[in-house]
Every structure is written in structure tokens, then in C-alpha cells.
Design an enzyme around this catalytic site. Structure first.
Site, short mmCIF file in Angstrom:
data_model
loop_
_atom_site.label_atom_id
_atom_site.label_comp_id
_atom_site.label_asym_id
_atom_site.label_seq_id
_atom_site.Cartn_x
_atom_site.Cartn_y
_atom_site.Cartn_z
N ASP A 313 0.85 -1.18 0.00
CA ASP A 313 0.00 0.00 0.00
C ASP A 313 0.89 1.23 0.00
O ASP A 313 1.90 1.26 0.66
CB ASP A 313 -0.87 0.01 1.26
CG ASP A 313 -2.18 -0.72 1.00
OD1 ASP A 313 -2.70 -0.59 -0.12
OD2 ASP A 313 -2.63 -1.44 1.90
N GLU A 354 -1.33 17.88 7.94
CA GLU A 354 -1.08 18.76 6.80
C GLU A 354 -0.90 20.20 7.28
O GLU A 354 0.04 20.90 6.88
CB GLU A 354 -2.24 18.70 5.81
CG GLU A 354 -2.27 17.40 5.03
CD GLU A 354 -3.50 17.30 4.13
OE1 GLU A 354 -4.24 18.30 4.01
OE2 GLU A 354 -3.70 16.22 3.56
N PHE A 382 -11.90 22.94 9.26
CA PHE A 382 -12.20 22.25 8.00
C PHE A 382 -13.55 21.57 8.09
O PHE A 382 -13.88 20.96 9.10
CB PHE A 382 -11.11 21.21 7.73
CG PHE A 382 -11.34 20.41 6.50
CD1 PHE A 382 -10.94 20.90 5.27
CD2 PHE A 382 -12.00 19.18 6.56
CE1 PHE A 382 -11.16 20.16 4.13
CE2 PHE A 382 -12.22 18.45 5.41
CZ PHE A 382 -11.79 18.95 4.19
N ALA A 384 -16.37 19.14 5.69
CA ALA A 384 -16.50 18.40 4.43
C ALA A 384 -17.34 19.18 3.43
O ALA A 384 -17.17 19.04 2.21
CB ALA A 384 -17.15 17.03 4.70
N THR A 386 -17.52 22.63 2.99
CA THR A 386 -16.80 23.72 2.32
C THR A 386 -15.46 23.29 1.79
O THR A 386 -14.93 23.86 0.85
CB THR A 386 -16.56 24.88 3.30
OG1 THR A 386 -15.75 24.38 4.37
CG2 THR A 386 -17.88 25.38 3.87
N LYS A 400 -7.64 28.37 3.09
CA LYS A 400 -6.86 27.45 2.25
C LYS A 400 -7.71 26.19 2.07
O LYS A 400 -8.56 25.88 2.91
CB LYS A 400 -5.53 27.10 2.90
CG LYS A 400 -5.65 26.25 4.16
CD LYS A 400 -4.28 25.81 4.62
CE LYS A 400 -4.32 24.61 5.56
NZ LYS A 400 -5.21 24.70 6.73
N ASP A 526 -5.20 -4.48 5.99
CA ASP A 526 -5.85 -4.48 7.29
C ASP A 526 -7.37 -4.40 7.19
O ASP A 526 -8.06 -4.77 8.11
CB ASP A 526 -5.32 -3.33 8.15
CG ASP A 526 -5.40 -1.99 7.43
OD1 ASP A 526 -5.92 -1.96 6.30
OD2 ASP A 526 -4.94 -0.99 8.00
#
Lengths: 690, 200, 567
Positions: A313, A354, A382, A384, A386, A400, A526
Site C-alpha cells: 500500500d 497537513e 475544516f 466536508a 466547504t 486554504k 488491514d
């Protein structure tokens, strides 16, 4: 393999540790039982002829015979040979048993809280863990030992799995998703979960693990069976070679005492490898366990050595799990510093990996000072919906996020269609092409620039892949990324191939296709959706942190849940085969010297000219024979450490590896006994043993 | 499996006829036309009588002839058919002596032969091929050394100058085939025939 | 040893090598069923045979069917040969009036020719009628050779194929081998041999009157046709008792050279067939190289030993090497070389008496056979014997590089190992077992022609030669007794079929496997390391098995010889 990479889960005793050695010595005698020994044909034959010579010794003692002292010593050393062989196996098992002890402590009788009604999660009764049946529902609360393997159907909890994995940091287990499996013997530290039991009595993960490390469930692997056939064949050849000697001697006008024939026979048959074979197998499994990998069958360990293709992976194996910012590209008219400052501010409260990487980059690369944010600063998390995050500093709205989301935000702020600066578009495309993720940065309706988020390829992974290539193993990266991104990462990491936008079906298909071409595949996974591929792969390594379905589909379980370990698993598999092969070669090569020691001695009376073959110049026929027998016994003990540790594997290509092993174990196997037997002969004579 | 029985019978018979009759008879036919002399055994006929084969050695005992190598061939004992008696150069029953390097019998035979040859011929040393038996017992050749070794004896018996006999040997010495194959040799029967022609 | 001697050895090797590729290519095409030069001429005959036998040439066989077909065919061959010998007195082509061959000798001889051994407990010229020599023996010379080649091709297919249930059709392989390979070559070679001086006639023995006036009966017969196939088919059974030492079987040094080349030609070419069929000629060359090293080493020892002579010869002032039992036209080198060639292959023809060789000179032929005749070997038998050693070599090598062993892309697993060991075991069982019985069984022990260790070597050589299906002998042993005839017959049968059946089982098992693609982790089997390892395994396995027996035979004899001990 580099031992420093081994995170030893528990101190493993050496040969010279009394805790292991003492019981092993006792076991060596217990194992004399022919019913046990018959599983090891070479040693069984050895015991049979040893018993025969013992009878002859007794007969000679009663009725009187020549050279009683000599016969006695030969018989004694023959018994030592059998015992040394048993001892080798017992030591290997002893090490496993030491590991099992620790595990067993975790399995002490626990009480379970079994739900009386499936629908009511509050009413339960106390039962012994051993009374649980698959399908039962139990409740586990903080401080409880999870009674058996199962699947969480409700709740979330932090669990200490140290009993199984040796890792004391707690892990999160929750219902649904890929982290729903719990293991019997582990402890709930916080919260409350309801678990559906999946394992029956005696077949829980811990039970299997104990059985494995103890070697109780050890079955012969395919290569081991084939090797055993070779050893049996050689033993039969030597039966022919020695059993015909009395008749040949009669023709020549002499007679050979049975004890001398037995001595020749025993030194010729491959006792060395015969004695060490099961120890090598047990030690191989043990090395995996110490490496925190459980192989559910010996076959899979062997298969690991044969692996042609590794499916890995991307995330977590090839790259770090998270992307990191690597640069900021301002649009014309915005200075680099201004853009960097904005980026830092927008990410200041972003605790995601991040976000933190952006903060770090702006400070380190662009020299922006991190200041305490003003009181008025309002952080936008943050979402989901926008797909943006940022900060409001009064009228100054910094955002950002995904490029299209950033563009939409700018439009909304401006209240009209804004032309997208060509430089902005160009930067976005360049980043996408290189396999990175572009992150737009906007202040109100003004686009400031693009942050380059990059998958960071693990620093040593390229070298590991090169190593694999030298081992002849092809690496294939599996990723959900689009082909462009995937190709870029693949080339940076140096994998041979990749599957982009991979679905579980893609993986399965890829594995089947490779297998149809005769290749052996290893992969790790997994999730429940990995289960079919794990089952299809020749070596499927399931993560301990994964789902029950994955853990049952794989034939190995990595207790550390570290996918890079596949590489070490392959090495351990190879090492196992190499140790067997090398010691077989050594064992057979030894015979040359033994012939030169015993044949001239045997026929000294009949054909004195044959003394020319006594190239070691051994002192007397009797000392020559005795020395060969003693050497044959001692070499077993001398090689136990090597059998347990394994022959060193280097990823240098098959021919170079073979050349090296042939030189050490083939040529060495021919030369060492010449020196060894000569040395023992000197001692035997110095001590006047004959 | 049963279906393999028919081909087993058919192929056993058909291939036997092909390779065991058709092939050798065809070769016999062709050879009798193309190489009639060799096919019959390279026979030497003198005055209408077969006196031997160029390829098969003969037993020579007379001092007037060059002698070949010792031959270990035997023949049935005329007195008792179950036993055999020495019969050198018996071309109906080829064989070697089969004595190994540590054979006492061989050592004694060699010693006796060397002694005898030294007595018969005044030259030295004795060539090895004159005292060792050949593999077939029918070796037609001796080495040039073995021929020269006997030249003096033969010349004396035939009252010829030794030089002429030696020249005859040289004339009958065949070199290595193609210059490198085998060994130089002298065909004893051919040499003796030439001798007879010289001094009947 | 002389320069010209080494030149002869070098020319021999060069000729064999020069033939390997062209003959290998031709045979590959034949066995793949492709058109060859002789197709227009022989195809009608081939089709007719299939029609007669009820064979569909496209229908291939499972390994077991293939093996059963082969065995059934041998039953037919045995019956024909045995009956011919027992009934020869009543049959034509018997100018010498040979009487019926005894039952035990007939059994031994029939088995001997059927198994490509051609061990002879009789003298051909004094025992067999021309009909037996042709229809019985020449015929079996062809078919035992064709069988061996067919079987080796079947095994090669096992390596070359992947996921196949079948390994070819025995009848088709047998027919193609006989028609397209053996017959054409033998016709040419037989005529060459007649030209060199080998008789080919059905006329009776020639009565000659020698120069000294004695009667000489000169045996002749249809010799050339039999000698041609006896060499190409590595059969080795002589028309005459003295075999290729007889001037009528091997008249010149040139016929000698080409007979040696003939012995090796097909065996060497088969390594090339193997390489071509598995898709890499270098695989074949590697095997041939291992064979070549063992061959040259053996040749050098024998040449040196024979050229050195013996202390007995030296003490009498006899120089020029050990000429006892050798022919003048061949000399030391061509005799030593022939001995090594004939035992490296399973030919067994002799142009000098091996019994009279020096101890070490005689030991090399013995070792060549005890290693299983894998140095080029018998036609077919050499290749499948060698491949069995390759299986064992690659097993050990595979383990040592940490991979499940594989060769030519095929995994070597328990089943292959079991079969390979079975094939290897029958050699020591028969050789050592029968020798052990014979040396203590008084009538058998008394049959030796030499005393002391050399007598032991004679018996050891007899069983070695028969088990390995060679046929050469330390001929001092008077082996035409019921004991030797029967025990030898058993040794030959076991030595042949207990190698063949496991080899075919391996073929079937390999053909069914998937092919494993080579990678950097695969040990390359075309290089020097492989060749060296293969040689090592062959020598170690063979050496360890036979060391005691060799020590009590040739080794001790050599040491005794040096010490001037006679027996």
C-alpha cells in the site's frame, strides 16, 4: 538480516542460559523415546544402531570380548550423538516455550460478562471465559480483560494489547470500520464496548500463538519434506555402502567388528543436518515471533522466501501516512513572504498533520515568524461541506483548501465572476503533474498562491526497494491516487510497478494474474475489503490492528501493524531455507574426511597399503575411528547456535549468495573435519583413551 | 492402457523386420556391390586358395617368418570338449588374456617371453608389444620396433642381408592414419608374404 | 603421454562438439514433428506404421500411459529375442550350425540387449547365428536406443512444458527416432565401416590355410550393419567376442576415431535438444560442459595411467606403456580414450581389454559407470540420468540461495526428490548388493580370472557395468553361469527400469507444473558456478557411495602394484 532492526519483544535466552539449557538437557533424554524419534528418520536410525551396539557391548561384557574400552567409548559417543541431536531440538523448543510462558500468563482464567439478551446491553451474567461460545455477546469495561477474540459491535475503547504485541501504548478499537477486532487477553483501559465472540475455546488468537511459538502445531513444510527425502535417500545409500563392507572384507580375508561398521555408518549418514533440521524450523518461526510477526503456518514462512512480487500500500508503506507541504507558489503580484505569512496564519490553528506541516514549512523555509494570534482571530475548522479551513481576522478572511473550493470562495467574496490568473492555473497543474496535491490560498477575493502538498516518500524506502530488486523481488505500489500522481510517486520511490485508483477487485485481479504467470505474491492489508486479496496472496500479512476478517484471511499477522515488515519477512523466509541448505551441504561434505579417517583404519589389518589413504596421519586405527565419531557428535553441538541464529542473508543475487555459501559450507565442510578429526586424534592419544 | 497392446505387438514386429532384416540385408546388398572385397573379409587369395585375411593376424612360429604378438585365443580341447587349450590366432574365437597389472601369472609369462625373445634375437631392448597379448588375440600388426627387433633373426634364417630385410620392414611400415591417428605399424602377414616372394 | 596422443583426444572432442548443434537441431525438429530433409522419403512409411498400429499421432499420452506403452513394447521385444536364441538351430541364416542358446544365457542376453546394456556372457562368433545377430540383436540395438532417446525427450518435454497433462506419444517418438534419426545415420556409417574393412556378408566362416600351412577358420558375418548401430545407439554389444578390439569390428585408427565419435554423437546432441526445447540452448551447453569436464579429467587419468605402464613391465625393461590387452593399430592413447568414452556413455564396446588395464586406468571406467553414466551417457539414458542429478543439485542450490528450488522454470518439490532419490538408489543397491553376495558365494567368487583385489574389481565391474547398462567387462570373469546370468539380468532390469520409471514420473509431474519466471533471486543454471556445483554433487554422491568398494578394488590394487605385490 540486521539484528538491530529486531525489536525484541522479550529477552531471548541463549544456548548457555541455564533456564533454557537445563530443561533442554532433561528433554534430550525424554526425546530418546523411539516413538518421538521416528519422526526424524536419520536420528531414529542413529538410535537404532546405537541400541544395537549397546547390546553388543553388554554381550561382550558378559561373555568377554576384545577392546572393551574402545567399544565402550564408541557406544558412549554414539549415545552422545543421539542426545546432542535431541538437545538441539529441545533448546529451540525451550526458547519458544519461554515466549509461550509470557503469553500464557495473559490467558489465565478470566471471568466474562455475558449479555443475557442480545438487545439489552445492560443486563449480563458472569461466566468463565472458557464457557464462551462463538456468537456470544460480552461487555467489557475499563479494567476488564477481554475474554476471547471478537468483534466490537458497539462502542469505542482504548485497549492495551501489550500481552499480545508487546507494545504498551494503548490502541483505539471501535465498532464498524477497520479497527473493530479485539484479541482475547488484552485489557480495556477506558470506555465500554460490547463484543461478539468469534473464537471457540482453545482456538483464540492467543491459543494459536502459544501453540505456534511452542512448536506444538509445527508441521513439516514442503521444502522440509523434500529435504527429509534427500536425507533418507542418503541414509539408505550409506546403508548399502556400509552393509556390504563385511562381505568385501571377507573376500579380502578379514573381518570387521560390528561396532566399527556402525561407527562408519553413523559418521556417514547426515546426522548433523538430521539433528538440526527441526531446530532450524522452530528457530525460524521463533525469529518471526521475536520480530513480532506471527506466521500461522510454516508453509507461509517458506513461501515468503520465494516471493516474486510484493504488493505494498502506498500510504504508510511507501509514503508517510500524511502529505506535507513542500513549497508555496505565489501568483504574480504577491510576494513570497506575503503568501507564506498568509499560509501560516490560515493554518495556525490547524492541528491536522497537513496543517502542521504548512506551519513548519513557512517558518523553516520562508522565515515567517509565528506570533500569538490576535484575540479577535476566529478560526474556521475544516468541514466536508466547504472543504476549506482558515482564519478570520476581522475583515481579513484567509482560507486554504481544495483548488475548486478556494475559487468558489473567492467568487462568493467578490460577488461576481473573477478571472482565474493564468499563473495560478499553471501552478496548480504543475503540482498535479508531479504527483502532489495543490492547495489554494485565498484572502477574501484575492488569490494569493498555491501550496504544494506532497506525499513524502519514506527516506530509506528507495534503498529498500533496490535491495528487493537485487533479491529478485518486484515491488508493486497500490494506491487510490490517479495514475499521474501514482506514477510520480512510484518513480520517486523506485517501485517497479503500481496500480492506481485501485479497488479491492483490482488487487485480487492483479494477484491472480501474477500467480497465473507462476509468480508468488506477498501483500499486506488491514481492511475487510483486503480480505479476499489477502487470502489469495501466497503470503498475506494482516495487520494486528486490522479487522477480524483481514486477520483471518491472512496467513501471517504483524503485531506491530507495520507494512514495511514484509521485507524482513521475506528475508527470514529465505534465511530459513538457506540455513537448511547450507547445513545439509556441510553435513554431506563432512563425509569426505570421515572416509579418509575410517576406511584405512578399518582395513589396516587386511590391506596395510591402504594406510596411504590415511592422509591425516591419525595415530592408530582405533583412535582414527573414535576421533571421527567424537567429531561427528561434537559438530552437532557446535552448530546449534548457527541453526538457531540462521545463516546470514544478503541481498546480493542468487549466484553471489550461492558462491559464498558454497565456499563457507561446502569447501568448509570438506576441510573442517580434516582439522577437527586430527585435533581430536591428538587429544585422544594424549589422554591415552585408546 | 489396454489400447496400447495392439501397437505394442504391431511395432515390435514391424520394427523388428525393418531394423533386423530389411536394414542389414540392404547393407549386405549394397556392400557386396560397392565394397565386395572388404565385405567378404579382405581375404588374400594365392593360387586360388585363401591364405588369410589382411586384417586378421596369423600364428607364426618359424624363425623364417616375422612373429606377431602373443595371442590368448583358445579352442576346445579335442580330448575334452568342456575344456579349452591354447590356440593362438583362432579367428573363430577372439579373446584377450585379461590379466591384470598385479597378476602373478602375467608377470611370469612376461618374464618367460622376454627371456625367450632375448635368446632368439640378439637385439635389445625387447619391444613391449611383442610380449603383451593383444585385446582380440588376432592383432595383425606389430610395431616397427618389434619388426626391426626380429630382422636379424629372419635375415639369418633366410640367408638374406639384414639390410634387405630391414628395408622390407620399412617398406611395409604404415604410418599414423592421416598423420596423427593411431600408431605406426607393420602388418605381419603382408610382410611375411613379401618375404616369401623374395625368397620362396 | 605424447603430444600426438593429446592431439587425438583434442580432435575427438572437436568432432563431437562440431556435431552437437547440427544434430541437436535436426533431432529437435524430428521430435517436434516438423518437416525434415528425409520427410518426403520416410513419411509414407511412418504413416503406414501408425495406421497399422492404430495410432493417432496427434494423441499424446499421460506419463503413465507413455511408460506402460514402453514396457509393453519391451515385452514384445523380449519374447522375439528370447525365442530366436532358443530356436536358432531350426531357423535360417545359420551357416555355422549354432545350437540353441541355454535358457539362463538367453535370459541374460535378451535382458541385456533390451536394456541397452549389451553385456555378453558369450562369444558372438561362437554362439549366435546370423539370424539372431540381425533380427534379434541388431534389431534390439536399434530399439533400446530409440526407447532411451524417446524417454529422454519425454522428460525434456516435462521441463519445457507448463500445465500439460501429457508428455508425448511413445509410439510416435519411437518411430520418428528409428526412422528419421537412427536408420539414416546407420546406413551411411555402416557403409563407411565396410569401406574401412568390416565384413558384411551372409556367407559362412572362411577356411584359410596360413603361410605356415595351418588351418585358420575366420569368422565373418553381417558385421558392419550391427557395428554401426552398436556405436550410435551406445549399445556396445560386439558381433565378435573381442568386440571393437577385433580387427573385423574396428579395422583402422580412422574407424576407431569415428566409432568413438558415434558413441558420443547422439548423447551430446541430446543436451542441445534439451536446451532448444526449454528455450535456451545455453542450458544444454552447461550440462554438456559439466559432462566435458568430467570426461576430460577421466580421460587424462586413464591415458596417464596406461602410458605409465606397470612396475612389472618396467622391471623387465619394457617401455612404451601398458600394451597388454591393447591393439597395435590403436596404441595407448586411442585405447585409453576408447575405454573412457565407452564407459562415460553406456556403450560398453571395448577396443582393448579393460581387465588388463592398470589399476587406476581401470578405475576410471568403473567410476564413469558408477556415477550413473551421465558423462554424455547412453543415448537418452545419459540425459535423463544427468537431469536427475541436476534435480538434486538444484535442490541443494535452491535451498542455499533461500528459494524453493527450481530448474528450467520448474519447482523441484517433494515428489521430484522422491523420484530422483529412488532412481539414484537402485545403482548402489544392485552394484554393491550383488557384488557383496558374489564375492562370498564360493562358485561366483571362483569365477574370477585374477586373484586378489583385481578379482574383486572384476566382480564389482561386472555388476557395475550391468546395473549401469554399460556392457563392457573385466572379461577375465567367467560369468556364463546360472548365478551370474540371473543376478546380472536382474541388475540390468533394475538399473534400466528403476531409473526410467522415476524419470517418467518426474516428467509427468514437471509437465503439469506452472513455469516459474526467472528473476534475480533465481540461481542461473547456465554459468560456471552451476557447472561446478553439478560436478561437485555428482562426484560427492558417487564418491561417497562407492568409496569403500573402490578402496578395496582398484585403489588397494594400485597401492599394491606400486609396492610390487603380486596376487
Amino acid at each position: 538480516m540486521d539484528d538491530s532492526k529486531l525489536r525484541k519483544r522479550m529477552p531471548v535466552s541463549t544456548l548457555f542460559d541455564l533456564k533454557i539449557a537445563a530443561p533442554a538437557i532433561a528433554q534430550a533424554f525424554v526425546k530418546l523415546d523411539p516413538r518421538t524419534l521416528v519422526k526424524n528418520p536419520v536420528i531414529f536410525v542413529l538410535e537404532a544402531v546405537t541400541v544395537l551396539t549397546t547390546f553388543l557391548l553388554v554381550r561382550d561384557l558378559v561373555w568377554g570380548g576384545h577392546d572393551l574400552g574402545f567399544t565402550f567409548q564408541i557406544v558412549l559417543w554414539l549415545w552422545f550423538t543421539v542426545l546432542f541431536a535431541n538437545f538441539a531440538e529441545a533448546v529451540a523448543e525451550g526458547r519458544g516455550r519461554a515466549q509461550a510462558e509470557t503469553l500464557r500468563r495473559a490467558r489465565t482464567e478470566t471471568r466474562a460478562k455475558r449479555l443475557l439478551m442480545p438487545d439489552n446491553h445492560e443486563v449480563f451474567e458472569g461466566v468463565a471465559a472458557s464457557d464462551l461460545r462463538p456468537g456470544d455477546l460480552v461487555v467489557c469495561e475499563a479494567g476488564d480483560l477481554i475474554p476471547s477474540d471478537g468483534e466490537i459491535i458497539e462502542g469505542i475503547a482504548s485497549v492495551n494489547e501489550a500481552a499480545v504485541t508487546g507494545e504498551s501504548a494503548p490502541v483505539i478499537r471501535e465498532s464498524g470500520g477497520d479497527r473493530s477486532a479485539v484479541t482475547g487477553g488484552t485489557t480495556v483501559i477506558s470506555d465500554r464496548i460490547v463484543v461478539r465472540i468469534t473464537a471457540g475455546e482453545g482456538s483464540s488468537f492467543l491459543d494459536r500463538m502459544i501453540a505456534l511459538v511452542e512448536g506444538a502445531e509445527r508441521q513439516k513444510t514442503p521444502n522440509e519434506i523434500a529435504l527429509n527425502i534427500l536425507l533418507i535417500g542418503l541414509t539408505i545409500i550409506f546403508v548399502f555402502a556400509t552393509a556390504t563392507i563385511p562381505s568385501f572384507a571377507t573376500y579380502a580375508g578379514g573381518a570387521i567388528p560390528v561396532v566399527v561398521l556402525v561407527a562408519l555408518f553413523v559418521t556417514l549418514i547426515p546426522t548433523t543436518i538430521g539433528a538440526l533440521l527441526s531446530a532450524i524450523g522452530i528457530a525460524g518461526m521463533d525469529r518471526l515471533v521475536r520480530f513480532n510477526v506471527l506466521a500461522l503456518s510454516g508453509r507461509s514462512v517458506e513461501a515468503a522466501g520465494d516471493v516474486d512480487t510484493l504488493l505494498l500500500d502506498k500510504t504508510g508503506t511507501v509514503t508517510f501516512g500524511n502529505r506535507m507541504a513542500s513549497e508555496i507558489i505565489p501568483v504574480p503580484g504577491v510576494s513570497e513572504h506575503e503568501a507564506a505569512e498568509a499560509a501560516l496564519l490560515a493554518s495556525d490553528a490547524d492541528e491536522t498533520a497537513e496543517g502542521r506541516s504548512i506551519v513548519a514549512l513557512m517558518q523553516e523555509k520562508y522565515g515567517v515568524q509565528r506570533r500569538t494570534p490576535p484575540e479577535a482571530a476566529k478560526f474556521i475548522e475544516f468541514s466536508a461541506a466547504t472543504r476549506l479551513s482558515g482564519v478570520d481576522l476581522g475583515a481579513r478572511k484567509l482560507r486554504k483548501g481544495a483548488v475548486d473550493a478556494v475559487l468558489r470562495f473567492a467568487h462568493e467574496q467578490a460577488g461576481r465572476d473573477l478571472p482565474e490568473p493564468p499563473a495560478f492555473r499553471a501552478a496548480v497543474e504543475r503540482i498535479a503533474r508531479s504527483g502532489g496535491t495543490p492547495l489554494g490560498l485565498v484572502e477574501n477575493d484575492r488569490l494569493l498562491g498555491v501550496i504544494h502538498l506532497k506525499d513524502v516518500v519514506k527516506s530509506d524506502i528507495r534503498q529498500r526497494f533496490a535491495e528487493l530488486r537485487r533479491m529478485g523481488i518486484k515491488t508493486v505500489m497500490i494506491t487510490g491516487d490517479n495514475p499521474v500522481t501514482a506514477a510520480a510517486i512510484a518513480s520517486e520511490a523506485g517501485v517497479d510497478d503500481f496500480i492506481a485508483e485501485a479497488t479491492p477487485e483490482d488487487k485480487l485481479h492483479y494477484i491472480r494474474n501474477e500467480q497465473a504467470h507462476g509468480r508468488l505474491i506477498a501483500m499486506c492489508g488491514d481492511g475487510t475489503n483486503d480480505a479476499p486479496a489477502l487470502a489469495q496472496a501466497d503470503v498475506g500479512v494482516a495487520m494486528q490492528s486490522g479487522t477480524q476478517a483481514a486477520r483471518e484471511a491472512g496467513n501471517m499477522i504483524d503485531l506491530d501493524s507495520n507494512p514495511t515488515k514484509l521485507i524482513e519477512i521475506v528475508e527470514i523466509g529465505k534465511q530459513l531455507l538457506m540455513t537448511r541448505g547450507s547445513l545439509t551441504t556441510f553435513s554431506i561434505a563432512n563425509d569426505v574426511a570421515k572416509y579418509f579417517a575410517i576406511i584405512p583404519a578399518m582395513f589396516a589389518a587386511v590391506y596395510p597399503p591402504l594406510d596411504t589413504l590415511n592422509i591425516m596421519r591419525l595415530a592408530s586405527p582405533q583412535s582414527a575411528i573414535l576421533s571421527a565419531v567424537i567429531f561427528n557428535a561434537l559438530v552437532i553441538v557446535a552448530l546449534i547456535p548457527l541453526a538457531l541464529k540462521g545463516v546470514k542473508y544478503r541481498p546480493v543475487g542468487a549466484a553471489a549468495l550461492l558462491r559464498r555459501n558454497l565456499l563457507i559450507y561446502g569447501l568448509g565442510g570438506i576441510l573442517v573435519p580434516f582439522a577437527g578429526i586430527k585435533l581430536i586424534d591428538l587429544l585422544v592419544n594424549a589422554l591415552h583413551l585408546v | 492402457m489396454l489400447r496400447e497392446i495392439r501397437p505394442a505387438i504391431v511395432f515390435a514386429i514391424a520394427l523388428a523386420l525393418l531394423t533386423g532384416l530389411a536394414y542389414p540385408l540392404a547393407i549386405t546388398g549394397i556392400a557386396s556391390v560397392v565394397f565386395p572385397d572388404q565385405a567378404q573379409g579382405s581375404l588374400i587369395v594365392r593360387n586360388g586358395q585363401v591364405i588369410g585375411s589382411r586384417l586378421i593376424g596369423q600364428n607364426f612360429t618359424s624363425a623364417r617368418y616375422f612373429h606377431g604378438r602373443p595371442s590368448a585365443t583358445t579352442a576346445a580341447d579335442p580330448a575334452d570338449a568342456t575344456k579349452t587349450v591354447p590356440a593362438p590366432y583362432n579367428a573363430a574365437s577372439s579373446m584377450g588374456a585379461n590379466l591384470g597389472p598385479t597378476s602373478k601369472a602375467l608377470a611370469e609369462r612376461l618374464q618367460a617371453d622376454v627371456g625367450r625373445l632375448k635368446a632368439e634375437n640378439a637385439t635389445d631392448p625387447v619391444p613391449v608389444d611383442l610380449v603383451t597379448t593383444s585385446g582380440s588375440g588376432l592383432d595383425p600388426d606389430i610395431s616397427p620396433a618389434a619388426a626391426f627387433f626380429q630382422a636379424q633373426r629372419v635375415a639369418k634364417a633366410r640367408q638374406l642381408p639384414e639390410a634387405r630385410v630391414r628395408a622390407l620392414v620399412t617398406e611395409h611400415t604404415a604410418g599414423r592414419m592421416l598423420g596423427f591417428l593411431g600408431e605406426p605399424r607393420v602388418n605381419v602377414l603382408a610382410l611375411n608374404l613379401a618375404l616369401d616372394q623374395m625368397t620362396p | 603421454m605424447t603430444l600426438i596422443g593429446w592431439l587425438q583426444i583434442a580432435v575427438f572432442c572437436a568432432l563431437v562438439l562440431a556435431l552437437t548443434r547440427p544434430l541437436g537441431g535436426y533431432m529437435t525438429r524430428v521430435f517436434n514433428g516438423e518437416r525434415t530433409v528425409l520427410f518426403p522419403l520416410l513419411r509414407p512409411l511412418e504413416s503406414a506404421l501408425y495406421r497399422l498400429g492404430g495410432i493417432d499421432e496427434k494423441r499424446e499420452q499421460h506419463w503413465l500411459t507413455y511408460t506402460v506403452a514402453m514396457l509393453l513394447f519391451h515385452v514384445g521385444g523380449f519374447v522375439i529375442l528370447y525365442a530366436l536364441m532358443r530356436l536358432q538351430a531350426f531357423l535360417p541364416f545359420n551357416p555355422a550350425g549354432q545350437t540353441a542358446v541355454a535358457p539362463d544365457l538367453s535370459f541374460n542376453t535378451a535382458v541385456s540387449f533390451l536394456t541397452n546394456t549389451n553385456w555378453q556372457n558369450y562369444g558372438g562368433e561362437s554362439t549366435m547365428s546370423y539370424l539372431v545377430q540381425m533380427l534379434g540383436l541388431t534389431h534390439q540395438n536399434f530399439l533400446s536406443a530409440a526407447t532411451g532417446i524417446a524417454l529422454s525427450i519425454a522428460l525434456v518435454r516435462g521441463f519445457a512444458r507448463a500445465s500439460f497433462k501429457t508428455i508425448g506419444n511413445f509410439w510416435v517418438d519411437l518411430t520418428r527416432c528409428t526412422l528419421y534419426v537412427l536408420l539414416p545415420i546407420c546406413i551411411v556409417f555402416a557403409l563407411f565401416l565396410v569401406w574401412q574393412g568390416i565384413p558384411q556378408t551372409l556367407g559362412p566362416s572362411v577356411e584359410a590355410t596360413t603361410l605356415e600351412g595351418a588351418k585358420q577358420t575366420i569368422a565373418v558375418g553381417p558385421v558392419a550393419s550391427q557395428v554401426a548401430i552398436k556405436m550410435f545407439g551406445t549399445n556396445g554389444g560386439g558381433f565378435f567376442n573381442a568386440n571393437a578390439a577385433h580387427p573385423f569390428e574396428n579395422p583402422t585408427a580412422l574407424s576407431n576415431l569415428l566409432q568413438m565419435v558415434a558413441i558420443f554423437a547422439i548423447g551430446a546432441a541430446l543436451t542441445n535438444v534439451f536446451g532448444r526445447m526449454v528455450g535456451n540452448e545455453r542450458q544444454g551447453f552447461a550440462i554438456l560442459a559439466a559432462m566435458a569436464v568430467l570426461f576430460v579429467a577421466g580421460g587424462a587419468v586413464t591415458y596417464w595411467a596406461e602410458a605409465s605402464g606397470t612396475p612389472v613391465l618396467h622391471s623387465l625393461g619394457l617401455a612404451g606403456g601398458n600394451m597388454e590387452g591393447k591393439e597395435v593399430r590403436f596404441g595407448i592413447v586411442a585405447s585409453a580414450l576408447f575405454a573412457v568414452v565407452t564407459t562415460a556413455a553406456s556403450c560398453g564396446a571395448v577396443n582393448a581389454m579393460h581387465d588388463a588395464f592398470t589399476a587406476l586406468g581401470g578405475m576410471i571406467p568403473l567410476i564413469n559407470m558408477q556415477l550413473g553414466e551421465i558423462i554424455v551417457g547412453g543415448v537418452g539414458a545419459g540425459l535423463y540420468g544427468m537431469l536427475i542429478f541436476v534435480v538434486i543439485t538444484m535442490f541443494v542450490a535452491g535451498l542455499m540461495v533461500g528459494r524453493t528450488p527450481e530448474y528450467a522454470g520448474k519447482k523441484i518439490e517433494a515428489k521430484e526428490m522422491k523420484m530422483a532419490m529412488l532412481a539414484i538408489l537402485c545403482l548402489p543397491l544392485m552394484i554393491l548388493g550383488w557384488t557383496a553376495i558374489a564375492v562370498v558365494f564360493p562358485p561366483a567368487a571362483a569365477a574370477t580370472g585374477n586373484a586378489g583385489p583385481h578379482g574383486f574389481s572384476e566382480i564389482l565391474y561386472a555388476y557395475t557395468s550391468q546395473t549401469a547398462n554399460n556392457g563392457s567387462a573385466f572379461a577375465g570373469l567367467s560369468a556364463n553361469t546360472p548365478f551370474y546370468n540371473l543376478s546380472g539380468g536382474i541388475a540390468m532390469l533394475v538399473g534400466r527400469f528403476f531409473v526410467i520409471i522415476p524419470a517418467m514420473a518426474i516428467a509427468g509431474s514437471l509437465a503439469a507444473k506452472k513455469a516459474v519466471p526467472a528473476s534475480a533471486g533465481t540461481f542461473p543454471t547456465t554459468g560456471g558456478l552451476f557447472i561446478g556445483l553439478l560436478i561437485g554433487v555428482i562426484l560427492i554422491v558417487g564418491g561417497l557411495t562407492f568409496f569403500p568398494a573402490l578402496a578395496l578394488g582398484p585403489v588397494v590394487e594400485h597401492l599394491a602394484m606400486q609396492a610390487n605385490t603380486l596376487f
